[in-house]
Scaffold this motif. Structure first.
Motif, PDB file in Angstrom:
ATOM      1  N   CYS A 111      60.151  18.898  -6.737  1.00 13.81           N
ATOM      2  CA  CYS A 111      59.664  19.017  -8.124  1.00 13.81           C
ATOM      3  C   CYS A 111      60.306  20.243  -8.750  1.00 13.81           C
ATOM      4  N   LEU A 112      60.817  20.077  -9.963  1.00 15.83           N
ATOM      5  CA  LEU A 112      61.490  21.185 -10.636  1.00 15.83           C
ATOM      6  C   LEU A 112      60.500  22.303 -10.992  1.00 15.83           C
ATOM      7  N   SER A 113      59.219  21.998 -11.011  1.00 14.98           N
ATOM      8  CA  SER A 113      58.187  23.015 -11.286  1.00 14.98           C
ATOM      9  C   SER A 113      57.711  23.696 -10.010  1.00 14.98           C
ATOM     10  N   VAL A 114      58.167  23.179  -8.867  1.00 15.97           N
ATOM     11  CA  VAL A 114      57.830  23.755  -7.549  1.00 15.97           C
ATOM     12  C   VAL A 114      59.159  23.937  -6.801  1.00 15.97           C
ATOM     13  N   PRO A 115      60.023  24.845  -7.294  1.00 12.01           N
ATOM     14  CA  PRO A 115      61.409  24.883  -6.818  1.00 12.01           C
ATOM     15  C   PRO A 115      61.540  25.098  -5.316  1.00 12.01           C
ATOM     16  N   GLU A 116      62.508  24.372  -4.737  1.00 13.53           N
ATOM     17  CA  GLU A 116      62.926  24.539  -3.340  1.00 13.53           C
ATOM     18  C   GLU A 116      61.904  24.070  -2.314  1.00 13.53           C
ATOM     19  N   ILE A 117      60.873  23.381  -2.734  1.00 11.53           N
ATOM     20  CA  ILE A 117      59.876  22.853  -1.785  1.00 11.53           C
ATOM     21  C   ILE A 117      60.035  21.331  -1.735  1.00 11.53           C
ATOM     22  N   TYR A 118      60.109  20.802  -0.536  1.00  9.34           N
ATOM     23  CA  TYR A 118      60.239  19.347  -0.347  1.00  9.34           C
ATOM     24  C   TYR A 118      59.270  18.942   0.746  1.00  9.34           C
ATOM     25  N   ASP A 119      58.532  17.870   0.516  1.00  5.47           N
ATOM     26  CA  ASP A 119      57.650  17.382   1.585  1.00  5.47           C
ATOM     27  C   ASP A 119      57.337  15.906   1.367  1.00  5.47           C
ATOM     28  N   ASP A 120      56.893  15.272   2.451  1.00  9.39           N
ATOM     29  CA  ASP A 120      56.619  13.830   2.401  1.00  9.39           C
ATOM     30  C   ASP A 120      55.307  13.540   1.688  1.00  9.39           C
ATOM     31  N   VAL A 121      55.365  12.565   0.783  1.00  2.00           N
ATOM     32  CA  VAL A 121      54.170  12.089   0.086  1.00  2.00           C
ATOM     33  C   VAL A 121      54.124  10.575   0.238  1.00  2.00           C
ATOM     34  N   GLU A 122      52.918  10.057   0.515  1.00  3.23           N
ATOM     35  CA  GLU A 122      52.735   8.616   0.667  1.00  3.23           C
ATOM     36  C   GLU A 122      52.123   8.061  -0.626  1.00  3.23           C
ATOM     37  N   ARG A 123      52.743   7.003  -1.125  1.00  2.00           N
ATOM     38  CA  ARG A 123      52.256   6.376  -2.372  1.00  2.00           C
ATOM     39  C   ARG A 123      52.437   4.866  -2.249  1.00  2.00           C
ATOM     40  N   PRO A 124      51.795   4.074  -3.149  1.00  2.00           N
ATOM     41  CA  PRO A 124      52.062   2.631  -3.157  1.00  2.00           C
ATOM     42  C   PRO A 124      53.577   2.361  -3.235  1.00  2.00           C
ATOM     43  N   ALA A 125      54.043   1.402  -2.425  1.00  2.00           N
ATOM     44  CA  ALA A 125      55.485   1.143  -2.324  1.00  2.00           C
ATOM     45  C   ALA A 125      56.034   0.462  -3.572  1.00  2.00           C
ATOM     46  N   GLN A 126      55.208  -0.372  -4.210  1.00  2.00           N
ATOM     47  CA  GLN A 126      55.633  -1.064  -5.445  1.00  2.00           C
ATOM     48  C   GLN A 126      54.550  -0.917  -6.509  1.00  2.00           C
ATOM     49  N   VAL A 127      54.979  -0.773  -7.741  1.00  2.00           N
ATOM     50  CA  VAL A 127      54.036  -0.741  -8.865  1.00  2.00           C
ATOM     51  C   VAL A 127      54.585  -1.579 -10.020  1.00  2.00           C
ATOM     52  N   LYS A 128      53.661  -2.066 -10.833  1.00  2.00           N
ATOM     53  CA  LYS A 128      54.062  -2.702 -12.102  1.00  2.00           C
ATOM     54  C   LYS A 128      53.636  -1.726 -13.192  1.00  2.00           C
ATOM     55  N   ILE A 129      54.565  -1.409 -14.086  1.00  2.00           N
ATOM     56  CA  ILE A 129      54.263  -0.408 -15.120  1.00  2.00           C
ATOM     57  C   ILE A 129      54.436  -1.007 -16.517  1.00  2.00           C
ATOM     58  N   ARG A 130      53.691  -0.410 -17.448  1.00  2.00           N
ATOM     59  CA  ARG A 130      53.791  -0.801 -18.861  1.00  2.00           C
ATOM     60  C   ARG A 130      53.994   0.486 -19.655  1.00  2.00           C
ATOM     61  N   TYR A 131      54.896   0.467 -20.625  1.00  2.00           N
ATOM     62  CA  TYR A 131      55.184   1.673 -21.405  1.00  2.00           C
ATOM     63  C   TYR A 131      55.923   1.307 -22.685  1.00  2.00           C
ATOM     64  N   LEU A 132      56.075   2.292 -23.570  1.00  2.00           N
ATOM     65  CA  LEU A 132      56.946   2.134 -24.741  1.00  2.00           C
ATOM     66  C   LEU A 132      58.276   2.794 -24.402  1.00  2.00           C
TER      67      LEU A 132
END
Ligand code: K1U
Ligand code: ZN
Length: 186
Positions: A111-132
């Protein structure tokens, strides 16, 4: 277009903004919003990053920019510089997740707001999104792979949630300490 300062968690005033819940855009996509999105994209390319939420440049509005280049379909070992050269900017206003898969996938996030830190995060593998989109048209689409990871990470920003909030307390505190130490040294 202007490269803006990206807020980071080592600064208490920045952190207070990053923790804000972003407000939906009302009244459609105006030229003023397009100027903001252009600045966000330029800021993201300059960082460099693959995504950016408006709150990261101090505007708590439900707006995200992203450019995965060719990384969505890239094989391990593909040239990173080349991936960045093939620009494919995306713009999301008032994004919603309308469906998320039960199966989860883990990805080493940054994350550019948390510079130089990288770690594994688990999230849903697929999502359907709606946006403009940039033109103000309503879009619904399926996201998987890095696209799914990145949109969920950026949509967390709109709720004031950082990827380190998904880590254990110990890892989060270590990450915050490390970012603050690096900022002091800089
Ligand atoms: O700060 C952010 O929200 C942007 C962040 C997006 C992200 C990265 C990885 C997983 C989920 C979300 C970044 O872009 S961090 C930098 C980065 O990942 C990157 C930078 C240059 C080339 C390739 C990747
Ligand atoms: Zn982020």
């Amino acid at each position: 277009m202007t490269v803006r300062r990206i807020l980071t968690i080592d600064n208490a005033a920045d952190l207070a903004v990053l923790k804000q819940v972003s407000t939906p855009v009302e009244g459609g996509v105006t030229d003023d919003l397009r100027l903001l999105m252009d600045d966000m994209l330029e800021t993201m390319y300059a960082a460099p990053g693959i995504g950016l939420a408006a709150v990261q440049v101090g505007e708590a509005k439900q707006i995200i920019v992203m450019d995965l280049g060719d990384r969505e379909g890239a094989d391990e070992g593909d040239d990173e510089g080349a991936a960045r050269d093939r620009r494919n900017p995306r713009f999301f206003i008032n994004p919603e997740i309308v469906w998320a898969s039960e199966d989860l996938a883990s990805y080493e996030e940054g994350c550019l707001s948390v510079p130089e830190i990288y770690d594994d995060v688990e999230r849903p593998a697929q999502v359907k999104i709606r946006y403009l989109n940039y033109a103000g048209d309503a879009v619904e689409e399926d996201a998987g792979g890095l696209y799914a990871v990145c949109i969920q990470h950026e949509m967390d920003h709109l709720k004031g949630v950082l990827f380190i909030d998904h880590l254990s307390r110990l890892k989060r505190e270590r990450a915050i300490k490390s970012v603050k130490k690096a900022a002091r040294a800089a």
